[in-house]
Design an enzyme around this catalytic site. Structure first.
Site, PDB file in Angstrom:
ATOM      1  N   GLU A 310     -11.181 -14.350 -61.250  1.00 23.60           N
ATOM      2  CA  GLU A 310     -10.352 -15.565 -61.391  1.00 23.60           C
ATOM      3  C   GLU A 310      -9.990 -16.249 -60.083  1.00 23.60           C
ATOM      4  O   GLU A 310      -8.820 -16.272 -59.710  1.00 23.60           O
ATOM      5  CB  GLU A 310      -9.031 -15.195 -62.066  1.00 23.60           C
ATOM      6  N   GLY A 312      -8.980 -19.218 -57.587  1.00 21.92           N
ATOM      7  CA  GLY A 312      -8.425 -20.568 -57.644  1.00 21.92           C
ATOM      8  C   GLY A 312      -8.619 -21.217 -56.283  1.00 21.92           C
ATOM      9  O   GLY A 312      -9.499 -22.048 -56.073  1.00 21.92           O
ATOM     10  N   ARG A 313      -7.807 -20.746 -55.338  1.00 19.55           N
ATOM     11  CA  ARG A 313      -7.787 -21.295 -53.981  1.00 19.55           C
ATOM     12  C   ARG A 313      -9.179 -21.344 -53.329  1.00 19.55           C
ATOM     13  O   ARG A 313      -9.578 -22.367 -52.780  1.00 19.55           O
ATOM     14  CB  ARG A 313      -6.867 -20.400 -53.155  1.00 19.55           C
ATOM     15  N   ARG A 350       3.524 -26.666 -49.088  1.00 21.82           N
ATOM     16  CA  ARG A 350       3.098 -25.327 -48.659  1.00 21.82           C
ATOM     17  C   ARG A 350       3.570 -24.945 -47.248  1.00 21.82           C
ATOM     18  O   ARG A 350       4.003 -23.817 -47.035  1.00 21.82           O
ATOM     19  CB  ARG A 350       1.584 -25.167 -48.794  1.00 21.82           C
ATOM     20  N   TYR A 354       5.691 -21.629 -47.454  1.00 23.00           N
ATOM     21  CA  TYR A 354       4.989 -20.411 -46.998  1.00 23.00           C
ATOM     22  C   TYR A 354       4.724 -20.392 -45.498  1.00 23.00           C
ATOM     23  O   TYR A 354       4.123 -19.442 -45.001  1.00 23.00           O
ATOM     24  CB  TYR A 354       3.628 -20.275 -47.699  1.00 23.00           C
ATOM     25  N   CYS A 381      13.129 -37.043 -46.689  1.00 24.98           N
ATOM     26  CA  CYS A 381      14.420 -36.911 -46.033  1.00 24.98           C
ATOM     27  C   CYS A 381      14.923 -35.499 -45.913  1.00 24.98           C
ATOM     28  O   CYS A 381      15.934 -35.149 -46.528  1.00 24.98           O
ATOM     29  CB  CYS A 381      15.430 -37.809 -46.738  1.00 24.98           C
ATOM     30  N   GLU A 382      14.214 -34.696 -45.180  1.00 20.92           N
ATOM     31  CA  GLU A 382      14.790 -33.449 -44.706  1.00 20.92           C
ATOM     32  C   GLU A 382      13.998 -32.944 -43.513  1.00 20.92           C
ATOM     33  O   GLU A 382      12.802 -33.221 -43.384  1.00 20.92           O
ATOM     34  CB  GLU A 382      14.904 -32.401 -45.816  1.00 20.92           C
ATOM     35  N   TYR A 410      -3.301 -25.944 -54.568  1.00 19.29           N
ATOM     36  CA  TYR A 410      -1.844 -25.839 -54.688  1.00 19.29           C
ATOM     37  C   TYR A 410      -1.072 -26.969 -54.020  1.00 19.29           C
ATOM     38  O   TYR A 410       0.150 -26.991 -54.128  1.00 19.29           O
ATOM     39  CB  TYR A 410      -1.333 -24.469 -54.198  1.00 19.29           C
TER      40      TYR A 410
HETATM   41  N1  LLP Z   1      -5.117 -15.059 -61.422  1.00 25.92           N
HETATM   42  C1  LLP Z   1      -3.785 -14.944 -61.589  1.00 25.92           C
HETATM   43  C2  LLP Z   1      -3.256 -14.127 -62.678  1.00 25.92           C
HETATM   44  C3  LLP Z   1      -2.916 -15.604 -60.708  1.00 25.92           C
HETATM   45  O1  LLP Z   1      -1.602 -15.482 -60.871  1.00 25.92           O
HETATM   46  C4  LLP Z   1      -3.452 -16.412 -59.666  1.00 25.92           C
HETATM   47  C5  LLP Z   1      -2.562 -17.118 -58.736  1.00 25.92           C
HETATM   48  C6  LLP Z   1      -4.844 -16.501 -59.555  1.00 25.92           C
HETATM   49  C7  LLP Z   1      -5.645 -15.816 -60.448  1.00 25.92           C
HETATM   50  C8  LLP Z   1      -5.501 -17.336 -58.514  1.00 25.92           C
HETATM   51  O2  LLP Z   1      -5.199 -16.953 -57.215  1.00 25.92           O
HETATM   52  P1  LLP Z   1      -6.006 -17.644 -56.003  1.00 25.92           P
HETATM   53  O3  LLP Z   1      -7.440 -17.235 -56.170  1.00 25.92           O
HETATM   54  O4  LLP Z   1      -5.831 -19.112 -56.134  1.00 25.92           O
HETATM   55  O5  LLP Z   1      -5.427 -17.139 -54.776  1.00 25.92           O
HETATM   56  N2  LLP Z   1       1.365 -21.470 -54.811  1.00 25.92           N
HETATM   57  C9  LLP Z   1       0.790 -20.435 -53.976  1.00 25.92           C
HETATM   58  C10 LLP Z   1      -0.224 -19.588 -54.725  1.00 25.92           C
HETATM   59  C11 LLP Z   1       0.316 -18.963 -55.987  1.00 25.92           C
HETATM   60  C12 LLP Z   1      -0.763 -18.184 -56.702  1.00 25.92           C
HETATM   61  C13 LLP Z   1      -0.332 -17.834 -58.075  1.00 25.92           C
HETATM   62  N3  LLP Z   1      -1.295 -17.104 -58.817  1.00 25.92           N
HETATM   63  C14 LLP Z   1       0.166 -21.086 -52.739  1.00 25.92           C
HETATM   64  O6  LLP Z   1       0.220 -22.308 -52.611  1.00 25.92           O
HETATM   65  O7  LLP Z   1      -0.374 -20.387 -51.882  1.00 25.92           O
END
Ligand code: LLP
Length: 452
Positions: A310, A312-313, A350, A354, A381-382, A410
């Site tokens: 899975e 995403g990033r 971000r 982070y 404004c911050e 994200y």
């Molecule tokens: N699978 C599950 C169950 C997850 O909770 C997530 C991310 C992914 C896959 C995908 O993770 P990735 O491959 O994208 O790293 N907002 C934060 C990231 C939060 C990730 C939440 N879950 C940021 O901007 O870094």
């Protein structure tokens, strides 16, 4: 002056110290400016306005293929499912379906966008620690979705009742917390004991969930899911999780007759955002992951489960560059120079949350030598609205365009209307053609929800 000031100016994009964070099709246009997908970025900014997110479709499709190839060439049965929370719109869902990937969704909204974009229901996986009954009903309605990753006892019970009501037997995986630390930001660490996600092995919850899942008449327990956190720059945590999960699966097999038919190790594959970061190649993750999983399975005499990966990033992050227009400049002698742009924390929270560090590219003159160290500030404004602290850049002039690469994951997904900002558009570029994917939000959009 920055250390790099004595270096000769770069003669091509490949010479930039952060060349590896640019999308694949980044090049220099005939006018000497940054181009992406064969489109001159200043032309795009003039046509669509700034802030603007430029989406490199070829880059994204290539990364989809790279992920599929890396895992499918090493394991007999794999689904790569894009984690939609990183960024989603209907057109992206269509591209993902077209590339043969599945999709992981975490809300009714993501589910609706995925379906509207043409994702086949069977390739949808539903995650989350507090899925609402209405969302679960929606997921099971019509052609029911592929898998629900059940997170807790309340959900097990609710889903069993909803599946009974719908007259279906819903395939599920159980989200297990293996207590493995992925060594990443505390806010994005999930697979440890002290986490809101999943059934912990350590407390006995995971075992109780396996038993209940197997007994549930309207649920078809296919296997186990873990997600350690994100981004994970090391491959070892996946290795550790594999050992724990194989041990647990074997124990559940011996004690309860559980069959480990499917395994989802989640996402979390890293992305480089700046010159100092280098993410392992996808093939390196895949190789290590697959070899340690094979070993874990052999150690416990388990058959090979089907895999759900899975990302995403790592899929979408590099495919987008955020483009801003430079405005005000404030110099505090001996301390700091602020250069402000027309976006900021409303479209990219971000750095504030982070401490993420991005690079800045001078869109109008990408090969210009760095001249000074500035703080690139947003317009909101911050004081925490800073996009890049200590950016080493040419002396930006008002009206000049600045690009922040690696902005695909994200940023927009977590964007807000802070200060009643209107959220930026996304333009897909490919082979010299630009196509609006998400239009800019308007003041009318903001007023539309505001009931006078
Ligand atoms: N699978 C599950 C169950 C997850 O909770 C997530 C991310 C992914 C896959 C995908 O993770 P990735 O491959 O994208 O790293 N907002 C934060 C990231 C939060 C990730 C939440 N879950 C940021 O901007 O870094």
């Amino acid at each position: 002056m920055p250390d790099s000031s004595h270096l000769p100016p770069p003669s091509s994009l490949a010479d930039l110290p952060f060349a590896h964070v640019l999308p694949h099709t980044a090049a220099i246009s005939a006018a000497g400016r940054l181009s992406i997908g064969g489109c001159d970025v200043r032309d795009l900014a003039e046509r669509f306005g700034t802030p603007l997110y430029v989406f490199d479709e070829a880059d994204f499709r290539a990364t989809c293929r790279e992920f599929r190839q890396a895992f499918e060439s090493r394991w007999p049965k794999v689904t790569v499912a894009y984690a939609a929370k990183a960024f989603l719109c209907r057109r992206l869902a269509r591209i993902i379906a077209d590339e043969g990937l599945g999709m992981d969704v975490v809300s009714g909204g993501e589910l609706a966008a995925a379906r509207a974009g043409g994702m086949p229901a069977a390739n949808l996986y539903f995650h989350g620690n507090n899925k609402l009954p209405a969302e679960l009903r929606e997921a099971l309605a019509g052609p029911g979705i592929g898998r629900v990753m059940v997170d807790n006892f309340y959900e097990l019970e609710t889903l069993e009742a909803i599946a009974a009501e719908a007259g279906v037997r819903q395939p599920i995986l159980l989200r297990v917390s293996p207590n493995v630390d992925p060594h990443t930001h505390a806010k994005t660490t999930t697979g440890v004991l002290d986490s809101k996600f999943g059934f912990a092995i350590a407390t006995g919850d995971a075992e109780r969930a396996v038993k209940l899942g197997m007994e549930a008449k309207h649920l078809d327990l296919r296997g186990l899911h873990v997600h350690l956190g994100s981004p994970i720059f090391e491959v070892e945590p996946y290795e550790e999780a594999n050992a724990v999960m194989c041990g647990f699966a074997a124990q559940m097999g011996d004690t309860h007759g559980f069959e480990f038919k499917e395994y989802s190790p989640g996402g979390g594959f890293a992305l480089a955002y700046n010159r100092e970061q280098h993410a392992p190649p996808i093939a390196a993750y895949a190789e290590r992951f697959v070899s340690t999983l094979r070993k874990g399975l052999e150690d416990h005499r388990l058959p090979e489960p089907a895999l759900h990966i899975e990302p995403g990033r790592a899929l979408v992050g590099r495919s987008m560059v955020a483009v801003y227009t430079v405005g005000a400049r404030k110099e505090i002698p001996g301390l700091r120079t602020f250069v402000s742009v027309d976006g900021g924390m409303a479209d990219n929270i971000r750095p504030a949350i982070y401490g993420s560090k991005y690079e800045a590219i001078a869109v109008d003159r990408p090969l210009a030598a760095p001249e000074e160290t500035i703080t690139l500030a947003g317009k909101y404004c911050e004081s925490g609205d800073i996009l890049i602290k200590d950016a080493v850049v040419p002396r930006f002039q008002p009206g000049e365009l600045v690009g922040l690469p690696a902005s695909g994951a994200y940023n927009l997904a977590m964007s807000s209307n802070y200060n009643m900002a209107t959220r930026p558009p996304v333009v897909a570029v490919r082979d010299g053609q630009a196509r609006l994917m998400v239009r800019r939000e308007t003041i009318d959009d903001l007023m539309a929800r505001d009931v006078l």
